[in-house]
Design an enzyme around this catalytic site. Sequence first.
Site, PDB file in Angstrom:
ATOM      1  N   HIS A   9       0.857  -1.175   0.000  1.00  0.00           N
ATOM      2  CA  HIS A   9       0.000   0.000   0.000  1.00  0.00           C
ATOM      3  C   HIS A   9       0.904   1.239   0.000  1.00  0.00           C
ATOM      4  CE1 HIS A   9      -2.562  -3.130   1.801  1.00  0.00           C
ATOM      5  NE2 HIS A   9      -3.607  -2.429   1.374  1.00  0.00           N
ATOM      6  N   HIS A 169      27.913  -1.184  10.152  1.00  0.00           N
ATOM      7  CA  HIS A 169      26.695  -0.504   9.736  1.00  0.00           C
ATOM      8  C   HIS A 169      25.908  -1.442   8.827  1.00  0.00           C
ATOM      9  CE1 HIS A 169      28.481   0.373   5.744  1.00  0.00           C
ATOM     10  NE2 HIS A 169      29.598   0.432   6.440  1.00  0.00           N
TER      11      HIS A 169
END
Length: 324
Positions: A9, A169
Amino acid sequence: MVSIIIASHGEFAKGIYQSGSMIFGEQENVQAVTLMPSEGPDDIKAKLEKAIASFDDQEQVLFLVDLWGGTPFNQVNGLFEAHKDKWAIVAGLNLPMLIEAYASRLSMDSAHEIATHIIETAKDGVKVRPEALAPKEEKAAAAATTNNNAGRPGKLEYGLARIDSRLLHGQVATAWSKTVNPTRIIVVSDSVAKDDLRSNMIKQAAPAGVHAHVIPIDQMIKIAKDDKHFGGQKALVLFETPQDALRAIEGGVPIKTLNIGSMAHSVGKVQPNKVLAFDQDDIDTYKKLEQDGVEFDVRKVPSDSKDNMDNILKKAQNMLNEQK
């Protein structure tokens, strides 16, 4: 290679597609399909059919959908019925699920196999702080992971050694970890080892099932000479600077290849490409590493093409000379 459709959506599918590309690199045969507020079921069905038609391989298709029972899922499910022996749908899309799907395509040839495999990763990606809020079974699993495989017989295997000013990271915790499959991530840095905040953040950023350590350079040298604490482990070793890597290697850490990820820009440094910045000491350090027989693998993520370090260093040297 299994083709992937990300369906949602609104713009969620496009956003998570972009995030996945940042972490794991650009991917072929992946399409993001969105249902916008002004659209209906027929609109997203047409988009799905167009996305499928664009794939090199339409036999094996994996659909990653945001919400079970929503319109994107329902339209995917309608198309799926005629191909359920080969296609697969997984709802509850999150970024760990997408990254795991990308990594799984490197070794798995069917949408069914990948769908089965990525569910646990998607669940493991949901974590909470303070840790006391976690379900009891999750806390028990975390405690078991902490002690997993410690002190087994055998030598420490160096799966990957990387220079990256950002250390642990997203690209390291996902793309490189999926490629290397380490049991330990070892950050080797005197400065970070003295910084409790950075050390704790790094340890918490480790992917599920992998224990992270932050240790000084001298401790890494000792481990290389007597690795009884990490015997039988496979390590992904991270250095913040080339100077730290040189000191460790010349101290006896048996690293033959360094993956060069990123080096942050600061005052006095030149930047010959988007992710690497050098001053004269950096250039001299890389040349010394090369003299010591170390090879360089210059790329951010495993899917990137390798850059030529000699050419990068020459460009950086010319830029520094022009500043004088």
